[in-house]
Design a protein around this motif. Structure first.
Motif, PDB file in Angstrom:
ATOM      1  N   PHE A 177       0.677  -1.350  -0.061  1.00 20.54           N
ATOM      2  CA  PHE A 177       0.061   0.025   0.033  1.00 20.54           C
ATOM      3  C   PHE A 177       0.952   1.436   0.235  1.00 20.54           C
ATOM      4  N   HIS A 178       2.057   1.293   0.762  1.00 19.26           N
ATOM      5  CA  HIS A 178       2.891   2.285   0.566  1.00 19.26           C
ATOM      6  C   HIS A 178       3.515   2.655  -0.841  1.00 19.26           C
ATOM      7  N   TYR A 179       3.827   1.796  -1.689  1.00 15.93           N
ATOM      8  CA  TYR A 179       4.255   2.108  -2.861  1.00 15.93           C
ATOM      9  C   TYR A 179       3.201   2.076  -3.977  1.00 15.93           C
ATOM     10  N   LEU A 180       1.914   1.631  -3.464  1.00 20.97           N
ATOM     11  CA  LEU A 180       0.897   2.049  -4.503  1.00 20.97           C
ATOM     12  C   LEU A 180       0.729   3.379  -4.760  1.00 20.97           C
ATOM     13  N   ARG A 181       0.971   4.341  -3.751  1.00 22.64           N
ATOM     14  CA  ARG A 181       0.728   5.577  -3.870  1.00 22.64           C
ATOM     15  C   ARG A 181       1.614   6.286  -4.810  1.00 22.64           C
ATOM     16  N   LEU A 182       2.974   5.611  -5.013  1.00 21.94           N
ATOM     17  CA  LEU A 182       3.757   6.505  -5.721  1.00 21.94           C
ATOM     18  C   LEU A 182       3.636   5.978  -7.232  1.00 21.94           C
ATOM     19  N   LEU A 183       3.226   4.832  -7.534  1.00 22.61           N
ATOM     20  CA  LEU A 183       3.235   4.435  -8.954  1.00 22.61           C
ATOM     21  C   LEU A 183       1.937   4.929  -9.636  1.00 22.61           C
ATOM     22  N   PRO A 184       1.993   5.260 -11.025  1.00 18.22           N
ATOM     23  CA  PRO A 184       0.799   5.941 -11.665  1.00 18.22           C
ATOM     24  C   PRO A 184       0.116   4.980 -12.396  1.00 18.22           C
ATOM     25  N   VAL A 185      -0.592   3.874 -11.576  1.00 15.84           N
ATOM     26  CA  VAL A 185      -1.297   2.916 -12.269  1.00 15.84           C
ATOM     27  C   VAL A 185      -2.815   3.201 -12.519  1.00 15.84           C
ATOM     28  N   ASP A 186      -3.422   2.525 -13.434  1.00 16.27           N
ATOM     29  CA  ASP A 186      -4.835   2.342 -13.829  1.00 16.27           C
ATOM     30  C   ASP A 186      -5.568   1.178 -13.293  1.00 16.27           C
ATOM     31  N   TYR A 187      -4.796   0.106 -13.047  1.00 14.57           N
ATOM     32  CA  TYR A 187      -5.498  -1.130 -12.586  1.00 14.57           C
ATOM     33  C   TYR A 187      -4.570  -1.845 -11.726  1.00 14.57           C
ATOM     34  N   LEU A 188      -5.386  -2.300 -10.753  1.00 12.68           N
ATOM     35  CA  LEU A 188      -4.477  -3.297  -9.742  1.00 12.68           C
ATOM     36  C   LEU A 188      -5.045  -4.530  -9.814  1.00 12.68           C
ATOM     37  N   LYS A 189      -3.955  -5.608 -10.311  1.00  7.58           N
ATOM     38  CA  LYS A 189      -4.425  -6.942 -10.552  1.00  7.58           C
ATOM     39  C   LYS A 189      -4.038  -7.763  -9.205  1.00  7.58           C
ATOM     40  N   ILE A 190      -5.163  -8.022  -8.465  1.00  8.66           N
ATOM     41  CA  ILE A 190      -5.186  -8.543  -7.262  1.00  8.66           C
ATOM     42  C   ILE A 190      -4.484 -10.231  -7.341  1.00  8.66           C
ATOM     43  N   ASP A 191      -3.545 -10.617  -6.555  1.00  5.46           N
ATOM     44  CA  ASP A 191      -2.757 -11.582  -6.688  1.00  5.46           C
ATOM     45  C   ASP A 191      -3.725 -12.882  -6.619  1.00  5.46           C
ATOM     46  N   GLY A 192      -3.631 -13.688  -7.568  1.00  3.12           N
ATOM     47  CA  GLY A 192      -4.375 -14.772  -7.746  1.00  3.12           C
ATOM     48  C   GLY A 192      -4.679 -15.964  -6.430  1.00  3.12           C
ATOM     49  N   GLY A 193      -3.433 -15.648  -5.793  1.00  2.00           N
ATOM     50  CA  GLY A 193      -3.283 -16.454  -4.627  1.00  2.00           C
ATOM     51  C   GLY A 193      -4.250 -15.996  -3.371  1.00  2.00           C
ATOM     52  N   PHE A 194      -4.829 -14.888  -3.335  1.00  2.00           N
ATOM     53  CA  PHE A 194      -5.846 -14.528  -2.500  1.00  2.00           C
ATOM     54  C   PHE A 194      -7.354 -14.713  -3.282  1.00  2.00           C
ATOM     55  N   VAL A 195      -7.343 -15.036  -4.424  1.00  2.00           N
ATOM     56  CA  VAL A 195      -8.690 -14.952  -5.093  1.00  2.00           C
ATOM     57  C   VAL A 195      -9.024 -16.412  -5.197  1.00  2.00           C
ATOM     58  N   ARG A 196      -8.535 -17.297  -5.665  1.00  6.20           N
ATOM     59  CA  ARG A 196      -8.837 -18.620  -6.096  1.00  6.20           C
ATOM     60  C   ARG A 196      -9.816 -19.246  -4.934  1.00  6.20           C
ATOM     61  N   ASN A 197      -9.521 -19.120  -3.466  1.00  7.51           N
ATOM     62  CA  ASN A 197     -10.431 -19.676  -2.260  1.00  7.51           C
ATOM     63  C   ASN A 197     -11.099 -18.816  -1.773  1.00  7.51           C
ATOM     64  N   ILE A 198     -11.706 -17.747  -2.615  1.00 12.06           N
ATOM     65  CA  ILE A 198     -12.316 -16.694  -1.589  1.00 12.06           C
ATOM     66  C   ILE A 198     -13.637 -17.253  -1.441  1.00 12.06           C
ATOM     67  N   ALA A 199     -14.273 -18.071  -2.075  1.00  9.98           N
ATOM     68  CA  ALA A 199     -15.552 -18.666  -1.707  1.00  9.98           C
ATOM     69  C   ALA A 199     -15.506 -19.307  -0.544  1.00  9.98           C
ATOM     70  N   GLU A 200     -14.493 -20.002  -0.184  1.00 11.54           N
ATOM     71  CA  GLU A 200     -14.456 -20.683   1.220  1.00 11.54           C
ATOM     72  C   GLU A 200     -13.705 -20.207   2.390  1.00 11.54           C
ATOM     73  N   ASN A 201     -12.548 -19.267   2.064  1.00 10.89           N
ATOM     74  CA  ASN A 201     -11.669 -18.882   2.759  1.00 10.89           C
ATOM     75  C   ASN A 201     -12.034 -17.468   3.423  1.00 10.89           C
ATOM     76  N   ALA A 202     -12.450 -17.425   4.466  1.00 11.98           N
ATOM     77  CA  ALA A 202     -12.875 -15.652   4.972  1.00 11.98           C
ATOM     78  C   ALA A 202     -11.526 -14.781   5.029  1.00 11.98           C
ATOM     79  N   SER A 203     -10.567 -15.503   5.498  1.00 11.37           N
ATOM     80  CA  SER A 203      -9.263 -14.493   5.515  1.00 11.37           C
ATOM     81  C   SER A 203      -9.012 -13.960   4.216  1.00 11.37           C
ATOM     82  N   ASP A 204      -9.044 -14.787   2.981  1.00  9.95           N
ATOM     83  CA  ASP A 204      -8.624 -14.294   1.584  1.00  9.95           C
ATOM     84  C   ASP A 204      -9.920 -13.233   1.332  1.00  9.95           C
TER      85      ASP A 204
END
Length: 258
Positions: free
Chosen positions: A167-194
């Motif tokens: 989050f610190h570096y995000l403020r510095l880089l002029p990006v249009d899109y954030l691609k959320i790491d797939g490791g957090f996405v693949r199990n979100i239907a079952e995993n509350a932490s993800d």
């Protein structure tokens, strides 16, 4: 898996290929996709069997200094494929840049030359840089991204959330899109932490005016959760497998990683 000699042979023998995977708007999923990511493959020497996916050769290419040449091939091929708009007029294409290429001071001039040669509008081109590569090459990444942005290109920070100081570096880089790491996405239907992590990343991106893209959207259950969280776009086998540009198509099914 390919070693450095195998990667070099593939380059010399013209066995690199680009496959394209759709990135779909979760707000209007029935609208045909207009975003595609270019994904690199190597076809076997005998032409038989499945192409080798990027994880099977990128490590060797990085260790032996081949990524600059590979990145340039990808840029030229992707812009050539999309420059004449034969399949999807106005389609946007996402092209990955390696950490090695971020240190190449001649890369910007090469990209600009390829854009001019292809006739493709810069706003239809999105360059993806992984979060880790961006942080490790911060000054150079910032210079390159700022110049590409000024040219009219879009920018994405890939695999976001994998770094310790995201989050610190995000403020510095002029990006249009954030691609959320797939490791957090693949199990979100079952995993509350993800789910909590994806929600936090999505909220932070929107607070900064950045659109979010979830990778590894491989099932309807995952897609439903992403919609509930308000993620903007999704990419994964649920919407379409990577395919040559002549036949990019949306279809369901599959469990393998991108």
């Amino acid at each position: 898996m390919l070693n450095a000699a195998g990667v070099r042979n593939a380059l010399e023998q013209g066995r690199l290929r680009l496959y394209y995977q759709p990135i779909v708007s979760l707000g209007s999923p029935e609208t045909p996709p207009v975003h595609y990511e270019a994904l690199l493959r190597v076809v076997p020497e005998d032409g038989e069997g499945e192409p080798v996916l990027a994880p099977g050769f990128i490590g060797a290419a990085e260790r032996f200094g081949l990524m600059d040449e590979i990145d340039r091939w990808v840029i030229a091929r992707a812009l050539h494929d999309h420059g004449s708009e034969p399949e999807a007029p106005g389609a946007r294409i996402a092209i990955n840049l390696s950490g090695s290429s971020l240190s190449d001071e001649t890369l910007l001039a090469y990209i600009e030359g390829q854009i001019d040669a292809s006739g493709m509008a810069p706003e239809r081109i999105c360059f993806e840089i992984t979060e880790t590569a961006g942080i490790q090459n911060l000054d150079r990444a910032l210079d390159l991204m700022t110049a590409l942005k000024a040219r009219g290109c879009q920018l994405a920070l890939d695999d976001f959330g994998s770094g310790l100081s995201s989050f610190h570096y995000l403020r510095l880089l002029p990006v249009d899109y954030l691609k959320i790491d797939g490791g957090f996405v693949r199990n979100i239907a079952e995993n509350a932490s993800d789910r909590i992590l994806v929600e936090a990343i999505n909220r932070m991106g929107h607070t900064l005016g950045i659109s979010t893209v979830a990778e590894y959207a491989h099932s309807e259950a995952v897609v439903a959760r992403l919609r509930m969280l308000g993620v903007d776009y999704a990419q994964g086998y649920h919407f379409g497998r990577p395919a040559p540009w002549a036949v990019p198509q949306r279809r369901s099914g599959g469990e393998a990683p991108l």
